[in-house]
Design an enzyme around this catalytic site. Sequence first.
Site, PDB file in Angstrom:
ATOM      1  N   LEU A 110      79.566  45.793  61.399  1.00 25.67           N
ATOM      2  CA  LEU A 110      78.689  45.652  60.246  1.00 25.67           C
ATOM      3  C   LEU A 110      77.288  46.158  60.553  1.00 25.67           C
ATOM      4  CD1 LEU A 110      79.678  42.109  58.925  1.00 25.67           C
ATOM      5  CD2 LEU A 110      80.681  44.333  58.372  1.00 25.67           C
ATOM      6  N   GLY A 155      82.974  44.186  63.297  1.00 30.34           N
ATOM      7  CA  GLY A 155      83.663  44.721  62.131  1.00 30.34           C
ATOM      8  C   GLY A 155      84.548  45.909  62.452  1.00 30.34           C
ATOM      9  N   ASN A 179      82.661  40.002  68.546  1.00 32.24           N
ATOM     10  CA  ASN A 179      81.566  39.473  69.373  1.00 32.24           C
ATOM     11  C   ASN A 179      80.424  38.874  68.568  1.00 32.24           C
ATOM     12  OD1 ASN A 179      80.870  42.086  68.432  1.00 32.24           O
ATOM     13  ND2 ASN A 179      79.274  42.251  69.997  1.00 32.24           N
ATOM     14  N   GLU A 180      80.712  38.430  67.338  1.00 35.40           N
ATOM     15  CA  GLU A 180      79.659  37.923  66.451  1.00 35.40           C
ATOM     16  C   GLU A 180      78.840  36.803  67.081  1.00 35.40           C
ATOM     17  OE1 GLU A 180      82.394  40.084  63.710  1.00 35.40           O
ATOM     18  OE2 GLU A 180      82.596  38.852  65.492  1.00 35.40           O
TER      19      GLU A 180
END
Length: 304
Positions: A110, A155, A179-180
Amino acid sequence: MAAVPSFVPRIARAGVLPLCRRPPAWGRAARQRPGPPLAPCRAFSNNKILVELDESSGVAMMKFKSPPVNSLSLDFLTEFCISLEKLENDRACRGVIFTSAIPKIFSSGLDITEMCGKSTEHYVEFWRAVQEMWLRLYGSNMVTVAAVNGSSPAGGCLIALSCDYRIMTENPKFSIGLNEAQLGIVAPFWFKDTFVNVVGHRVAERSLQLGSLHPAPEAQKLGLVDELVPEEKLQEKAAAVTAQWLALPDHARQLTKSMMRKAVLDRLVAHREEDIQNFVSFISKESIQKSLRMYMEMLKKKKS
């Protein structure tokens, strides 16, 4: 009735039918080739995505070409949905291979700039586009293969996870994962559900909590990717795998895919507006905005 996605006007201006609010219907009868002979290959290109359809095999190649790192901006997501919609409606197309036209990166995930310092209305539009991308890809009737030819965090990993099969370049410098958590962001439930369906609950739980990015060899061991191949053989292998899946009757494969994925798709459709509001509420917090600004500053320093 659910609201029509706010980026539909963009698609209408592009001369394409508006996007559905849900993925295409499942169990569609096997597609029949039109009578007249067709050109062996057709291509169409947007600013950020190139699509080449080989009508002799029924397989399209969708290449991401949004430098520097194929980040999932609102424009990229809109073009992605338009391109997938065109292929879904093309009787000559039965399978899609997703890959990158940019060396060393599949997709960076993202676009942080879409989530930092913007209005509430923008956050709503952006997140609805992210949802739409996943609903269309995860719910596609076509055979979908990810040819991951570079790193694929967040994303970008979601795109690969949403495909039927994942092949990655056997380069230990390339990594993949959701890995957010490293950015102080919580992966939504449908990211999590997609991840669990691929690698199992325990691997997904550990990886999500730690925000892990797995080097290619480790990703294969965990089941996050199905195969590793040398970079020069990636496209050839992706084509061979797609052909293997297309050898089965379409209706049987499509109904089986529906049986496996429908509950996960329906869960987001049922809670779509709530999910948008949760995202907007979370991303608007000053602590999260501060974290994103710090991350963007870090990226700028790395570039300089």
